[in-house]
Design an enzyme around this catalytic site. Structure first.
Site: not given
Length: 336
Positions: A324, A326-328
């Site tokens: 999502g 936050h992950c990128i």
């Protein structure tokens, strides 16, 4: 002493990585991924500087989608999840440092490639002027969340999983985490969301399950529909969190954030989650899913962050790749 500041502390900038051709984004999926990454980058840029790392020869194409005010750096990449492949930044108040975790493709998954991504942590450290703290722990940034006052959230199926750290005991993991992050208390969740164990899943990252929003307060994913296997799992996790105390001895306050109404995507259990948000200077970049619960989630975050603007960005394409917003993204804190 170096420590990892909480995400709500002031940022110098945000680091991201541009999607390139790889097993995660095949064919037409690559164009969709690039559009989704660009939407997040442009949103974050409203609040703070952004540096996007692109593969060699991809900067011009990225510039066309990102606009003129995002910094671009060309380096070899395998994938595009900067939270996981990049460093975890630290500061002692006067100097910038960063943990360069060992990265092995989220537990050496058969589709993953990490020849270049295993080196990105050190490369970003160098670009940022940060002192490198190497770690032998196989870990990713999405697998930790801190309150800035000594407490860290972890997941048993990640740091203790045999695919990442065979032979490591809980005590050894905690010692390494505390040494690197400046934390003193670890709160372990038993596992991640069901959908995170699918083909492109991380095997249990904490940042779609629970996250600190201020010391003593955690947002936690809840699944209201009993037809979804996360319904009972989330109840157990919320109960566990409410029974815990942080490093300062405070009982945790848990704010439940209901999952979107969709239960399945592409025939698999959905792990769509509003917990996977990103805090930047003056803003909250929140996942949206064209779902009736999008506005409910936005209202919860407006209440938690009354001094920040909440901006929702469609994250369905990002979640299709295994993560999502936050992950990128990866924050670099202000020093001093």
């Amino acid at each position: 002493m170096f420590r990892m500041p909480p995400e709500w502390a002031p940022h110098e900038r945000t680091w991201m990585a541009w999607p390139g051709p790889n097993p995660t984004f095949d064919g037409a999926g690559l164009a969709e991924a690039r559009a989704a990454w660009a939407a997040v980058a442009r949103t974050v840029r409203r609040f703070e500087p952004v540096t996007m790392v692109t593969g060699p020869g991809q900067a011009d194409g990225a510039r066309a989608q990102l606009g003129p005010d995002i910094d671009l750096v060309e380096r070899e990449l395998d994938d595009a999840w900067m939270r996981d492949i990049g460093p975890t930044f630290l500061t002692d108040g006067t100097e910038l440092a960063a943990v360069d975790w060992t990265f092995n493709g989220w537990g050496a998954q058969e589709w993953a490639r990490w020849e270049h991504d295993a080196k990105i942590g050190a490369i970003v450290c160098d670009l940022a002027g940060a002192r490198i703290q190497p770690s032998g722990l196989v870990n990713e940034g999405g697998a930790i969340h801190v309150d800035g006052e000594g407490t860290v959230l972890l997941t048993e199926t990640v740091q203790l999983g045999p695919e990442r750290n065979p032979g490591w005991t809980r005590e050894r993991v905690e010692q390494e985490i505390h040494t690197q992050l400046g934390t003193t208390r670890a709160i372990w969740l038993p596992r991640g969301l069901t959908g995170d164990y699918g083909q492109f899943g991380t095997r249990g990252h904490v940042d779609i399950v629970a996250a600190f929003v201020r010391p003593g307060v955690v947002v936690a994913h809840s699944q209201p529909d009993p037809a979804h296997p996360d319904h009972e799992l989330c109840r157990r996790i919320v109960d566990l969190l409410r029974s815990e105390r942080d490093a300062g001895g405070r009982p945790l306050e848990v704010v439940e954030v209901p999952a979107p109404t969709v239960l399945r995507t592409d025939g698999e259990w959905a792990d769509y989650s509003y917990i996977n948000h990103y805090l930047c200077n003056g803003g909250v970049v929140l996942c949206s899913f064209d779902d009736p619960r999008d506005e409910e989630a936005a209202e919860i975050f407006r209440g938690l962050f009354p001094d920040r603007e909440v901006v929702q960005v469609d994250a369905r394409t990002i979640f299709a790749g295994g993560g999502g917003i936050h992950c990128i993204t990866q924050q670099q804190p202000v020093v001093g």
